[in-house]
Design a protein around this motif. Sequence first.
Motif, PDB file in Angstrom:
ATOM      1  N   VAL A 124       0.778  -0.905  -0.396  1.00  0.00           N
ATOM      2  CA  VAL A 124       0.165  -0.242   0.282  1.00  0.00           C
ATOM      3  C   VAL A 124       1.215   0.672  -0.119  1.00  0.00           C
ATOM      4  O   VAL A 124       1.546   1.641   0.811  1.00  0.00           O
ATOM      5  N   CYS A 126       1.626   6.023  -0.653  1.00  0.00           N
ATOM      6  CA  CYS A 126       0.704   6.817  -0.555  1.00  0.00           C
ATOM      7  C   CYS A 126       2.107   7.432  -0.972  1.00  0.00           C
ATOM      8  O   CYS A 126       3.030   7.920  -0.874  1.00  0.00           O
ATOM      9  N   GLY A 127       1.328   8.846  -2.570  1.00  0.00           N
ATOM     10  CA  GLY A 127       1.887  10.369  -2.312  1.00  0.00           C
ATOM     11  C   GLY A 127       2.365   9.540  -3.944  1.00  0.00           C
ATOM     12  O   GLY A 127       1.503   9.354  -4.898  1.00  0.00           O
ATOM     13  N   SER A 143      -6.693   2.517  -7.223  1.00  0.00           N
ATOM     14  CA  SER A 143      -6.244   3.926  -6.398  1.00  0.00           C
ATOM     15  C   SER A 143      -7.669   3.536  -5.518  1.00  0.00           C
ATOM     16  O   SER A 143      -8.583   2.307  -5.738  1.00  0.00           O
ATOM     17  N   ASP A 145      -8.185   5.708  -3.633  1.00  0.00           N
ATOM     18  CA  ASP A 145      -9.462   7.519  -2.983  1.00  0.00           C
ATOM     19  C   ASP A 145      -9.748   7.736  -4.290  1.00  0.00           C
ATOM     20  O   ASP A 145      -8.669   7.486  -5.571  1.00  0.00           O
ATOM     21  N   ALA A 148      -6.128  10.200  -7.980  1.00  0.00           N
ATOM     22  CA  ALA A 148      -5.206  10.270  -8.198  1.00  0.00           C
ATOM     23  C   ALA A 148      -4.913   9.970  -9.292  1.00  0.00           C
ATOM     24  O   ALA A 148      -5.625  10.094 -10.514  1.00  0.00           O
ATOM     25  N   ARG A 176       0.918   9.610  -8.927  1.00  0.00           N
ATOM     26  CA  ARG A 176       0.484  10.710  -7.639  1.00  0.00           C
ATOM     27  C   ARG A 176      -0.836  10.156  -7.253  1.00  0.00           C
ATOM     28  O   ARG A 176      -1.929  10.337  -7.476  1.00  0.00           O
ATOM     29  N   THR A 177      -0.958  10.062  -5.367  1.00  0.00           N
ATOM     30  CA  THR A 177      -1.944   9.451  -5.143  1.00  0.00           C
ATOM     31  C   THR A 177      -2.514  10.632  -4.026  1.00  0.00           C
ATOM     32  O   THR A 177      -1.557  11.274  -3.798  1.00  0.00           O
ATOM     33  N   GLY A 179      -4.404  10.260  -1.504  1.00  0.00           N
ATOM     34  CA  GLY A 179      -4.915   9.677  -0.673  1.00  0.00           C
ATOM     35  C   GLY A 179      -3.150   7.920  -0.521  1.00  0.00           C
ATOM     36  O   GLY A 179      -2.207   8.290  -0.596  1.00  0.00           O
ATOM     37  N   GLN A 180      -4.178   6.730  -0.423  1.00  0.00           N
ATOM     38  CA  GLN A 180      -3.342   5.421  -0.658  1.00  0.00           C
ATOM     39  C   GLN A 180      -4.165   4.626  -2.151  1.00  0.00           C
ATOM     40  O   GLN A 180      -4.590   4.592  -2.917  1.00  0.00           O
TER      41      GLN A 180
END
Length: 189
Positions: A124, A126-127, A143, A145, A148, A176-177, A179-180
């Motif tokens: 998992v 993030c970012g 994704s 969330d 992304a 690029r997310t 969230g996660q």
Amino acid sequence: MTVRILRAADLTPTPWKNGGGLTREIATGPEGAGADAFDWRVSLADVTADGPFSAFPGVDRILTVVEGAGMDLVVGGEHHIVDEPLWPHGFPGDLPTEGFLLGGPVVNLNVMYRRARTRAETAVVCGTVRLLPPEGGAVLAVSLDDGAELGSGGGGVRLDRYDAVLAAGESPGVLRTMGQAVLITLSGG
């Protein structure tokens, strides 16, 4: 390079192998392979009741709870409490397995792969992460969330909740997310 954008809205619910529920298949390798012929398979499952998991001889599984309180997985008679959100949990798919909900329904992201032919790693993230398919393999990012983006500077492809990108060959670029996302790397055994 092969890149496919897989939209959550296009995922068709289908019955579990054992008939106990429904799953939404995100992708399989090879594409279109059935339950007895895939090298790897990634899906989302809505689990609303306790019950047995389907048996998949020769298959290893990685379950990540992406919504809900979690499950008590009883794998080959051994309890595994999977109550940490977004924590991938691996187990053999050929052992008798039952799932017991800890606090209501859950959504699981399931990765299954034939251990003699394929390896899968699940993380998992993030970012910002560069998607790098291994030689002869693939990378799949799902994704978790809305918002992304694959690519850069507003000219990229937007991915919302449960949308995915599948890439083989060269890197499709940076994800690029907001969230996660779940990142699954698939390679030959």
